[in-house]
Design a protein around this motif. Structure first.
Motif, PDB file in Angstrom:
ATOM      1  N   TYR A   1      92.550 -23.850  21.433  1.00  0.00           N
ATOM      2  CA  TYR A   1      91.611 -24.412  22.400  1.00  0.00           C
ATOM      3  C   TYR A   1      91.656 -25.933  22.347  1.00  0.00           C
ATOM      4  N   ARG A   2      92.027 -26.535  23.458  1.00  0.00           N
ATOM      5  CA  ARG A   2      92.171 -27.990  23.533  1.00  0.00           C
ATOM      6  C   ARG A   2      91.577 -28.509  24.840  1.00  0.00           C
ATOM      7  N   THR A   3      90.865 -29.614  24.738  1.00  0.00           N
ATOM      8  CA  THR A   3      90.374 -30.273  25.948  1.00  0.00           C
ATOM      9  C   THR A   3      91.537 -30.992  26.627  1.00  0.00           C
ATOM     10  N   LYS A   4      91.302 -31.459  27.817  1.00  0.00           N
ATOM     11  CA  LYS A   4      92.379 -32.030  28.633  1.00  0.00           C
ATOM     12  C   LYS A   4      93.088 -33.201  27.948  1.00  0.00           C
ATOM     13  N   ASP A   5      92.338 -34.058  27.264  1.00  0.00           N
ATOM     14  CA  ASP A   5      92.944 -35.226  26.623  1.00  0.00           C
ATOM     15  C   ASP A   5      93.893 -34.854  25.495  1.00  0.00           C
ATOM     16  N   LEU A   6      93.820 -33.617  25.007  1.00  0.00           N
ATOM     17  CA  LEU A   6      94.717 -33.152  23.950  1.00  0.00           C
ATOM     18  C   LEU A   6      95.773 -32.189  24.475  1.00  0.00           C
ATOM     19  N   GLY A   7      95.940 -32.182  25.793  1.00  0.00           N
ATOM     20  CA  GLY A   7      96.974 -31.359  26.393  1.00  0.00           C
ATOM     21  C   GLY A   7      96.528 -29.960  26.788  1.00  0.00           C
ATOM     22  N   GLY A   8      95.260 -29.687  26.643  1.00  0.00           N
ATOM     23  CA  GLY A   8      94.738 -28.381  27.018  1.00  0.00           C
ATOM     24  C   GLY A   8      94.073 -28.407  28.386  1.00  0.00           C
ATOM     25  N   SER A   9      93.347 -27.358  28.674  1.00  0.00           N
ATOM     26  CA  SER A   9      92.705 -27.290  29.985  1.00  0.00           C
ATOM     27  C   SER A   9      91.298 -26.713  29.922  1.00  0.00           C
ATOM     28  N   ILE A  10      90.758 -26.520  28.720  1.00  0.00           N
ATOM     29  CA  ILE A  10      89.447 -25.895  28.646  1.00  0.00           C
ATOM     30  C   ILE A  10      88.334 -26.933  28.557  1.00  0.00           C
ATOM     31  N   THR A  11      87.120 -26.480  28.760  1.00  0.00           N
ATOM     32  CA  THR A  11      85.960 -27.375  28.799  1.00  0.00           C
ATOM     33  C   THR A  11      85.396 -27.604  27.402  1.00  0.00           C
ATOM     34  N   THR A  12      84.513 -28.568  27.324  1.00  0.00           N
ATOM     35  CA  THR A  12      83.805 -28.865  26.076  1.00  0.00           C
ATOM     36  C   THR A  12      83.071 -27.620  25.583  1.00  0.00           C
ATOM     37  N   GLN A  13      82.412 -26.930  26.494  1.00  0.00           N
ATOM     38  CA  GLN A  13      81.648 -25.738  26.115  1.00  0.00           C
ATOM     39  C   GLN A  13      82.552 -24.642  25.561  1.00  0.00           C
ATOM     40  N   GLU A  14      83.729 -24.492  26.133  1.00  0.00           N
ATOM     41  CA  GLU A  14      84.658 -23.465  25.643  1.00  0.00           C
ATOM     42  C   GLU A  14      85.151 -23.791  24.229  1.00  0.00           C
ATOM     43  N   VAL A  15      85.378 -25.071  23.936  1.00  0.00           N
ATOM     44  CA  VAL A  15      85.748 -25.464  22.573  1.00  0.00           C
ATOM     45  C   VAL A  15      84.592 -25.152  21.633  1.00  0.00           C
ATOM     46  N   THR A  16      83.388 -25.509  22.030  1.00  0.00           N
ATOM     47  CA  THR A  16      82.200 -25.250  21.224  1.00  0.00           C
ATOM     48  C   THR A  16      82.049 -23.764  20.947  1.00  0.00           C
ATOM     49  N   ASP A  17      82.174 -22.947  21.986  1.00  0.00           N
ATOM     50  CA  ASP A  17      82.043 -21.500  21.837  1.00  0.00           C
ATOM     51  C   ASP A  17      83.098 -20.941  20.883  1.00  0.00           C
ATOM     52  N   ALA A  18      84.339 -21.447  20.975  1.00  0.00           N
ATOM     53  CA  ALA A  18      85.417 -20.969  20.114  1.00  0.00           C
ATOM     54  C   ALA A  18      85.148 -21.318  18.658  1.00  0.00           C
ATOM     55  N   VAL A  19      84.651 -22.519  18.396  1.00  0.00           N
ATOM     56  CA  VAL A  19      84.340 -22.925  17.019  1.00  0.00           C
ATOM     57  C   VAL A  19      83.207 -22.080  16.463  1.00  0.00           C
ATOM     58  N   ILE A  20      82.155 -21.877  17.251  1.00  0.00           N
ATOM     59  CA  ILE A  20      81.032 -21.057  16.798  1.00  0.00           C
ATOM     60  C   ILE A  20      81.485 -19.640  16.502  1.00  0.00           C
ATOM     61  N   SER A  21      82.304 -19.114  17.377  1.00  0.00           N
ATOM     62  CA  SER A  21      82.823 -17.752  17.200  1.00  0.00           C
ATOM     63  C   SER A  21      83.646 -17.641  15.917  1.00  0.00           C
ATOM     64  N   ALA A  22      84.449 -18.649  15.633  1.00  0.00           N
ATOM     65  CA  ALA A  22      85.291 -18.623  14.432  1.00  0.00           C
ATOM     66  C   ALA A  22      84.461 -18.777  13.149  1.00  0.00           C
ATOM     67  N   LEU A  23      83.327 -19.445  13.237  1.00  0.00           N
ATOM     68  CA  LEU A  23      82.488 -19.649  12.053  1.00  0.00           C
ATOM     69  C   LEU A  23      81.623 -18.434  11.733  1.00  0.00           C
ATOM     70  N   THR A  24      81.369 -17.603  12.731  1.00  0.00           N
ATOM     71  CA  THR A  24      80.450 -16.478  12.499  1.00  0.00           C
ATOM     72  C   THR A  24      81.192 -15.215  12.157  1.00  0.00           C
TER      73      THR A  24
END
Length: 126
Positions: free
Chosen positions: A103-126
């Motif tokens: 999961y990467r935001t646009k500035d890192l070569g990805g295409s997902i949103t801030t919220q999607e990065v947040t959701d992925a991190v939360i999901s990985a921590l739980t």
């Protein structure tokens, strides 16, 4: 004085004037991928503060927030540094999660949103 000389001088002195520290930090941030990915911490004998390593390009830009493109990696990595400092290593796993993530935001070569990065991190921590 070149950047390499400055880095050596800083290593020998351990403490630098703010101007030199900012110059080296900003050069390192450029090499690392930009202001959105560099964590930072200032640790003293009694207190510590953790923050983004440089002023992020998304700070104070409503368009970044509206488009949901703000890069929060530096903030998350700074949080991981704080957790390690507080001797809570189980909560500091953010670094691995972020670096291994697809999961990467646009500035890192990805295409997902801030919220999607947040959701992925939360999901990985739980």
């Amino acid at each position: 004085m070149g950047l390499a000389e400055l880095a050596i001088k800083m290593t020998l002195n351990k403490v630098t004037p703010n101007l030199y520290g900012n110059l080296v930090a900003n050069a390192a941030i450029g090499i690392a991928g930009g202001t959105g990915v560099m964590p930072g911490g200032n640790v003293g004998t009694e207190y510590a503060i953790f923050e983004q390593g440089a002023s992020a390009g998304n700070v104070g830009k409503p368009s970044m927030v509206e488009k949901k493109r703000a890069n929060l990696v530096a903030l998350l990595l700074s949080s991981a540094m704080m957790m390690r400092h507080l001797q809570l290593p189980n909560y500091a796993d953010l670094k691995r999660i972020i670096y291994e993530s697809k999961y990467r935001t646009k500035d890192l070569g990805g295409s997902i949103t801030t919220q999607e990065v947040t959701d992925a991190v939360i999901s990985a921590l739980t």
